[in-house]
Design an enzyme around this catalytic site. Structure first.
Site, PDB file in Angstrom:
ATOM      1  N   LYS A   1       0.866  -1.263   0.025  1.00  0.00           N
ATOM      2  CA  LYS A   1      -0.045   0.089  -0.009  1.00  0.00           C
ATOM      3  C   LYS A   1       0.923   1.331  -0.060  1.00  0.00           C
ATOM      4  O   LYS A   1       0.708   2.201  -0.571  1.00  0.00           O
ATOM      5  CB  LYS A   1      -1.007  -0.126   1.322  1.00  0.00           C
ATOM      6  CG  LYS A   1      -1.823   0.754   1.266  1.00  0.00           C
ATOM      7  CD  LYS A   1      -3.102   0.975   2.609  1.00  0.00           C
ATOM      8  CE  LYS A   1      -3.584  -0.341   2.783  1.00  0.00           C
ATOM      9  NZ  LYS A   1      -4.590  -0.242   3.713  1.00  0.00           N
TER      10      LYS A   1
ATOM     11  N   THR B   1     -10.095   7.939   4.537  1.00  0.00           N
ATOM     12  CA  THR B   1     -10.149   6.627   3.763  1.00  0.00           C
ATOM     13  C   THR B   1     -11.320   6.756   2.775  1.00  0.00           C
ATOM     14  O   THR B   1     -11.372   6.217   1.696  1.00  0.00           O
ATOM     15  CB  THR B   1     -10.129   5.374   4.715  1.00  0.00           C
ATOM     16  OG1 THR B   1      -8.727   5.387   5.288  1.00  0.00           O
ATOM     17  CG2 THR B   1     -10.086   4.026   3.685  1.00  0.00           C
TER      18      THR B   1
ATOM     19  N   LYS C   1       3.519  -3.796  10.917  1.00  0.00           N
ATOM     20  CA  LYS C   1       2.205  -3.988  11.653  1.00  0.00           C
ATOM     21  C   LYS C   1       2.644  -4.263  12.916  1.00  0.00           C
ATOM     22  O   LYS C   1       3.583  -5.338  13.122  1.00  0.00           O
ATOM     23  CB  LYS C   1       1.347  -4.834  10.964  1.00  0.00           C
ATOM     24  CG  LYS C   1      -0.159  -4.798  11.334  1.00  0.00           C
ATOM     25  CD  LYS C   1      -0.714  -3.799  10.393  1.00  0.00           C
ATOM     26  CE  LYS C   1      -2.120  -3.604  10.574  1.00  0.00           C
ATOM     27  NZ  LYS C   1      -2.961  -2.549  10.056  1.00  0.00           N
TER      28      LYS C   1
END
Ligand code: NAD
Length: 369
Positions: A65, A149, A77
């Site tokens: 991404k 988003t 993450k």
């Protein structure tokens, strides 16, 4: 020994770190996947059933991404095993301990994710000064409150509708997961003339072919209720996936489009708000059926672009202008390449992103991640 490296390929991961503090019940994992483009950014997730594998898959998704969005950041993450609804003092203790344990891991920048929010990032910032998605009072751009988003998803919708030759005005939208992403996507699409005809949350779904009152539903959610308290026709929450609509936005859990429902999907355009909302087989089938299925890491990158802009010191206006430019450019690029090459959108998107990661890696001293 071989099992320890079961996730390894030529892109990463660079590090997998287990964090444990038996005294306070902290069990956590950090995966730094790839830092060729810069320090990794990725959310801190809290959930009772998170695994190392989930953490790795999400870290890789962030590598792709961030690369696709052309950010100066790699992917990472972190996850804490625990119920995100635990008493706040307990949650704060775990998150502060996690941050303190990872103080030296300066190639990972914490961000919010499922089960954590801006306040959690303020705790991390207080401990180690390395978090994005901060509250406004700390110079943050509150991306969920502003709907970064959802804004990006609406940009992707405009480009895709234009490319496929249909009008967003009057287009019927179904949203699975009426939360931060889903509500804002529906709002930004309404500004473009779309009509919300189905919405769901964890409790169930509501439908109205003429149009749901989305502000009333959003108010219900903001006050702790469910969309099913909204008085329209209710149904099974999974039924939203196959609802009669033009645009489907999965914005909740992974793998919700699968072999048992993929042939009943009626939308012509799918905007992947959630990460990995369709199985690999279902994605292949959607492509065969000629449904425009915009991959998650292209369409839902608005949040991380906003976070990266916050980290770089940009203001809200610049952040939203950047989301608009990057998501429109990437959406058009994958649509055009998929059409030219006759392959699925995800295949093209993965190629575009991995090419960028490899190019960044080739400029490293050892040509590595
Ligand atoms: P959220 O917690 O604000 O909203 C999630 C919504 O989904 C809630 O209304 C919840 O009730 C509902 N839900 C949960 N399980 C469901 C189910 N089985 N069926 C239908 N609805 C269900 O979360 P969010 O921030 O909106 O994130 C949603 C998804 O989008 C997550 O997968 C997240 O990783 C992804 N995502 C979020 C962002 C962001 O900026 N917040 C960015 C990119 C991707």
């Amino acid at each position: 020994m071989a099992d320890m490296f079961r996730f390894a390929d030529d892109l990463g991961p660079l590090k997998i770190i287990h964090v444990q503090d038996v005294g306070i019940g902290l069990k956590a994992v950090l995966v730094i996947d790839n830092v060729a483009a810069g320090p990794s950014i990725g959310g801190l997730r809290m959930a009772s059933d998170v695994t190392v594998e989930e953490c790795f898959r999400l870290a890789r998704a962030m590598t792709l991404k961030n690369a696709a969005a052309g950010l100066r950041h790699g992917g990472g993450k972190s996850v804490i095993v625990g119920d995100p609804g635990m008493p706040k003092p307990d949650k704060e203790r775990l998150i502060r301990a996690m941050a303190a344990a990872l103080r030296g891991e300066d190639m990972y920048i914490f961000g919010p994710d499922m089960g954590t929010n801006e306040e959690c990032m303020a705790w991390v910032h207080d401990e180690i000064g390395r978090a994005i998605g901060l509250p406004r009072e700390l110079g943050g751009i509150p991306l969920d409150e502003l709907g970064a988003t959802g804004f990006g998803l609406a940009q992707a919708a405009e480009v895709a509708a234009d490319f496929d030759g249909f009008d967003l005005k009057g287009a019927r939208v179904a949203v699975q997961g009426f939360g931060s992403v889903g509500i804002h996507a529906a709002r930004f699409l309404r500004e473009r003339g779309c009509v919300l005809v189905a919405a769901s949350d964890s409790k169930g779904a509501v439908f109205d072919a003429v149009g749901l009152d989305m502000e009333a539903l959003a108010t219900l959610k903001a006050t702790g209720g469910s969309v099913i308290d909204g008085g329209a026709t209710t149904g099974e929450r999974e039924a939203v996936i196959t609802a009669d609509c033009d645009i489907l936005i999965p914005a909740a859990r992974p793998d919700v489009i699968h072999e048992d429902n993929v042939d009943d999907v009626k939308a012509r355009l799918i905007l992947q708000g959630a990460n990995i909302p369709a199985t690999a087989d279902a994605e292949r089938r959607l492509s065969e059926r000629g449904i425009t299925n915009l991959p998650d890491f292209i369409a839902n990158a608005g949040g991380v672009i906003c976070a990266a802009m916050e980290y770089a010191g940009a203001n809200q206006t610049t952040a939203f202008d950047t989301i608009k430019d990057k998501i429109r450019d990437n959406t058009l690029a994958v649509l055009e390449a998929a059409k030219a090459d006759g392959v699925a959108l995800r295949e093209v998107a993965v190629r575009l992103a991995t090419e960028r990661v490899r190019a960044a890696m080739s400029m490293r001293r050892w040509g590595s991640f």
